[in-house]
Design a protein around this motif. Structure first.
Motif, PDB file in Angstrom:
ATOM      1  N   ALA A 207      92.177 -16.819   3.948  1.00  0.00           N
ATOM      2  CA  ALA A 207      91.941 -15.408   3.625  1.00  0.00           C
ATOM      3  C   ALA A 207      92.665 -14.961   2.366  1.00  0.00           C
ATOM      4  N   GLY A 208      93.435 -15.848   1.754  1.00  0.00           N
ATOM      5  CA  GLY A 208      94.226 -15.464   0.596  1.00  0.00           C
ATOM      6  C   GLY A 208      93.933 -16.298  -0.628  1.00  0.00           C
ATOM      7  N   VAL A 209      94.954 -16.457  -1.473  1.00  0.00           N
ATOM      8  CA  VAL A 209      94.763 -17.051  -2.799  1.00  0.00           C
ATOM      9  C   VAL A 209      95.349 -18.455  -2.944  1.00  0.00           C
ATOM     10  N   LEU A 210      96.033 -18.959  -1.954  1.00  0.00           N
ATOM     11  CA  LEU A 210      96.686 -20.261  -2.121  1.00  0.00           C
ATOM     12  C   LEU A 210      95.651 -21.385  -2.144  1.00  0.00           C
ATOM     13  N   PRO A 211      95.906 -22.430  -2.936  1.00  0.00           N
ATOM     14  CA  PRO A 211      94.916 -23.508  -3.146  1.00  0.00           C
ATOM     15  C   PRO A 211      94.909 -24.535  -2.015  1.00  0.00           C
ATOM     16  N   LEU A 212      94.625 -24.071  -0.808  1.00  0.00           N
ATOM     17  CA  LEU A 212      94.673 -24.972   0.345  1.00  0.00           C
ATOM     18  C   LEU A 212      93.630 -26.076   0.250  1.00  0.00           C
ATOM     19  N   TRP A 224      96.715 -39.888   2.293  1.00  0.00           N
ATOM     20  CA  TRP A 224      97.865 -39.375   3.056  1.00  0.00           C
ATOM     21  C   TRP A 224      97.373 -38.864   4.404  1.00  0.00           C
ATOM     22  N   ASP A 225      98.043 -39.255   5.485  1.00  0.00           N
ATOM     23  CA  ASP A 225      97.550 -38.890   6.814  1.00  0.00           C
ATOM     24  C   ASP A 225      98.652 -38.302   7.692  1.00  0.00           C
ATOM     25  N   GLY A 226      99.552 -37.537   7.082  1.00  0.00           N
ATOM     26  CA  GLY A 226     100.662 -36.943   7.822  1.00  0.00           C
ATOM     27  C   GLY A 226     100.306 -35.596   8.433  1.00  0.00           C
ATOM     28  N   TRP A 227     101.313 -34.742   8.535  1.00  0.00           N
ATOM     29  CA  TRP A 227     101.187 -33.455   9.217  1.00  0.00           C
ATOM     30  C   TRP A 227     100.931 -32.309   8.246  1.00  0.00           C
ATOM     31  N   LEU A 228     100.049 -31.400   8.662  1.00  0.00           N
ATOM     32  CA  LEU A 228      99.910 -30.086   8.036  1.00  0.00           C
ATOM     33  C   LEU A 228     100.457 -29.070   9.034  1.00  0.00           C
ATOM     34  N   CYS A 229     101.481 -28.340   8.621  1.00  0.00           N
ATOM     35  CA  CYS A 229     102.132 -27.372   9.511  1.00  0.00           C
ATOM     36  C   CYS A 229     101.933 -25.963   8.977  1.00  0.00           C
ATOM     37  N   TRP A 230     101.344 -25.102   9.794  1.00  0.00           N
ATOM     38  CA  TRP A 230     101.112 -23.705   9.392  1.00  0.00           C
ATOM     39  C   TRP A 230     102.399 -22.906   9.596  1.00  0.00           C
ATOM     40  N   GLU A 231     103.005 -22.512   8.484  1.00  0.00           N
ATOM     41  CA  GLU A 231     104.196 -21.669   8.537  1.00  0.00           C
ATOM     42  C   GLU A 231     103.767 -20.219   8.267  1.00  0.00           C
ATOM     43  N   TYR A 232     103.577 -19.480   9.331  1.00  0.00           N
ATOM     44  CA  TYR A 232     103.169 -18.068   9.265  1.00  0.00           C
ATOM     45  C   TYR A 232     104.435 -17.238   9.430  1.00  0.00           C
ATOM     46  N   GLU A 233     104.814 -16.498   8.389  1.00  0.00           N
ATOM     47  CA  GLU A 233     106.151 -15.908   8.336  1.00  0.00           C
ATOM     48  C   GLU A 233     106.227 -14.546   9.039  1.00  0.00           C
ATOM     49  N   GLY A 249      91.393 -20.016  14.702  1.00  0.00           N
ATOM     50  CA  GLY A 249      90.733 -19.941  13.402  1.00  0.00           C
ATOM     51  C   GLY A 249      91.440 -20.771  12.351  1.00  0.00           C
ATOM     52  N   GLY A 250      92.766 -20.797  12.413  1.00  0.00           N
ATOM     53  CA  GLY A 250      93.526 -21.606  11.456  1.00  0.00           C
ATOM     54  C   GLY A 250      93.282 -23.082  11.628  1.00  0.00           C
ATOM     55  N   ARG A 251      93.269 -23.537  12.874  1.00  0.00           N
ATOM     56  CA  ARG A 251      92.988 -24.958  13.124  1.00  0.00           C
ATOM     57  C   ARG A 251      91.569 -25.308  12.665  1.00  0.00           C
ATOM     58  N   GLU A 252      90.621 -24.427  12.944  1.00  0.00           N
ATOM     59  CA  GLU A 252      89.240 -24.688  12.524  1.00  0.00           C
ATOM     60  C   GLU A 252      89.121 -24.732  11.003  1.00  0.00           C
ATOM     61  N   HIS A 253      89.861 -23.848  10.316  1.00  0.00           N
ATOM     62  CA  HIS A 253      89.816 -23.840   8.857  1.00  0.00           C
ATOM     63  C   HIS A 253      90.360 -25.144   8.294  1.00  0.00           C
ATOM     64  N   LEU A 254      91.491 -25.602   8.830  1.00  0.00           N
ATOM     65  CA  LEU A 254      92.048 -26.873   8.354  1.00  0.00           C
ATOM     66  C   LEU A 254      91.093 -28.028   8.637  1.00  0.00           C
ATOM     67  N   GLY A 255      90.444 -27.980   9.792  1.00  0.00           N
ATOM     68  CA  GLY A 255      89.474 -29.017  10.104  1.00  0.00           C
ATOM     69  C   GLY A 255      88.308 -29.043   9.123  1.00  0.00           C
ATOM     70  N   ARG A 256      87.832 -27.849   8.726  1.00  0.00           N
ATOM     71  CA  ARG A 256      86.757 -27.774   7.737  1.00  0.00           C
ATOM     72  C   ARG A 256      87.208 -28.330   6.393  1.00  0.00           C
ATOM     73  N   LEU A 257      88.442 -28.004   5.996  1.00  0.00           N
ATOM     74  CA  LEU A 257      88.942 -28.519   4.716  1.00  0.00           C
ATOM     75  C   LEU A 257      89.017 -30.042   4.740  1.00  0.00           C
ATOM     76  N   LEU A 258      89.432 -30.601   5.867  1.00  0.00           N
ATOM     77  CA  LEU A 258      89.482 -32.056   5.978  1.00  0.00           C
ATOM     78  C   LEU A 258      88.090 -32.664   5.898  1.00  0.00           C
ATOM     79  N   ASN A 259      87.149 -32.056   6.602  1.00  0.00           N
ATOM     80  CA  ASN A 259      85.786 -32.577   6.568  1.00  0.00           C
ATOM     81  C   ASN A 259      85.189 -32.492   5.163  1.00  0.00           C
ATOM     82  N   ASP A 260      85.435 -31.373   4.489  1.00  0.00           N
ATOM     83  CA  ASP A 260      84.885 -31.185   3.149  1.00  0.00           C
ATOM     84  C   ASP A 260      85.480 -32.166   2.140  1.00  0.00           C
ATOM     85  N   SER A 261      86.723 -32.566   2.383  1.00  0.00           N
ATOM     86  CA  SER A 261      87.394 -33.441   1.428  1.00  0.00           C
ATOM     87  C   SER A 261      87.156 -34.922   1.722  1.00  0.00           C
ATOM     88  N   ALA A 262      86.557 -35.210   2.873  1.00  0.00           N
ATOM     89  CA  ALA A 262      86.357 -36.607   3.268  1.00  0.00           C
ATOM     90  C   ALA A 262      85.325 -37.296   2.389  1.00  0.00           C
TER      91      ALA A 262
END
Length: 262
Positions: A207-212, A224-233, A249-262
């Motif tokens: 929902a923001g501007v960071l280049p996730l 690289w197959d390590g951890w992605l950790c959502w740090e929500y402050e 929604g956050g988990r689904e978004h990360l999953g979409r990014l992984l699929n798109d980058s595969a």
């Protein structure tokens, strides 16, 4: 890659509720904020540590790491900082957590040397306990280029990097540049999203501007197959939307990014 979230997003929440959220929303692990405000911190006794580890094991959720607050590049006495790191490393060992997070916190031109000296000393203790110390891209050392000025001289396998994507972006570093700098040292990656450089109130991922998307693409392209950790402050922005309602929604978004980058 595996997904985790930080308890910075659910301040003070009991471990049983943290674990319920992780299981319900499909997260593999949790990063625990190690602070006296929280259920897990270095002041816990042996029985409390054992109980916490058992709760995670029973839930089938991993403790990714302990987010501690030692400032390894700050001026002052070395021993006090090293002791703070040792306390965190001991807690991580007792909980079965592979990583502890430390901050730079440098204030002058001696920061790199101070940090490398302290981390080099602490690394020997961490090795004995099987825990890895990660320097987060943050404050005085917010880019990968900054972090390797410390990590290079340390040159120890038990000292690595935690890539906070917000700070490297704020530092003007592109994801490929950060990965190139940190890849030999990378422990895991903290993801998040914000509205702008001027407004760091936490937002839902995407929902923001960071280049996730770029970050995930770079990681995937390099295998690289390590951890992605959502740090929500949430702890620092009490008026932000509560994290529990955003977790799926956050988990689904990360999953979409992984699929798109595969």
């Amino acid at each position: 890659m595996k997904f985790a979230f930080s308890t910075l997003g659910v301040p003070g929440l009991p471990l049983s509720e943290v674990l319920r959220l992780a299981v319900a929303h499909g997260y593999h692990g949790v990063e625990l904020r190690a602070h006296p405000e929280e259920p897990v911190h270095p002041g816990l006794g042996p029985d409390e540590r054992a109980d916490a580890a058992a709760e995670f094991k029973a839930a089938g959720v991993e403790i990714l790491g302990l987010a501690g607050y030692p400032r390894v590049a700050a001026p002052g006495d070395d021993e006090a900082v090293i002791e703070e790191i040792r306390d965190l490393v001991e807690l991580a060992r007792d909980l079965g957590a592979p990583f502890v997070r430390v901050f730079p916190g440098g204030e002058d031109e001696h920061a790199d040397v101070i940090a490398a000296r302290r981390l080099g000393t602490a690394a020997e203790y961490a090795t004995d306990l099987g825990v890895r110390i990660l320097l987060e891209t943050h404050d005085s050392h917010r880019t990968g280029a900054d972090a390797i000025r410390v990590l290079g001289p340390v040159g120890h396998r038990q000292v690595g990097a935690l890539w906070d994507v917000m700070h490297t972006w704020l530092g003007g570093e592109q994801p490929l540049e950060t990965y190139a700098a940190l890849s030999p040292y990378l422990g895991y990656v903290q993801v998040k999203d914000i509205a702008s450089a001027e407004d760091s109130t936490p937002l839902a991922l995407g929902a923001g501007v960071l280049p996730l998307a770029e970050c995930v693409e770079v990681l995937t392209r390099h295998g690289w197959d390590g951890w992605l950790c959502w740090e929500y402050e949430q702890r620092w922005y009490e008026n932000a939307e509560p994290l529990p309602g955003l977790l799926s929604g956050g988990r689904e978004h990360l999953g979409r990014l992984l699929n798109d980058s595969a």
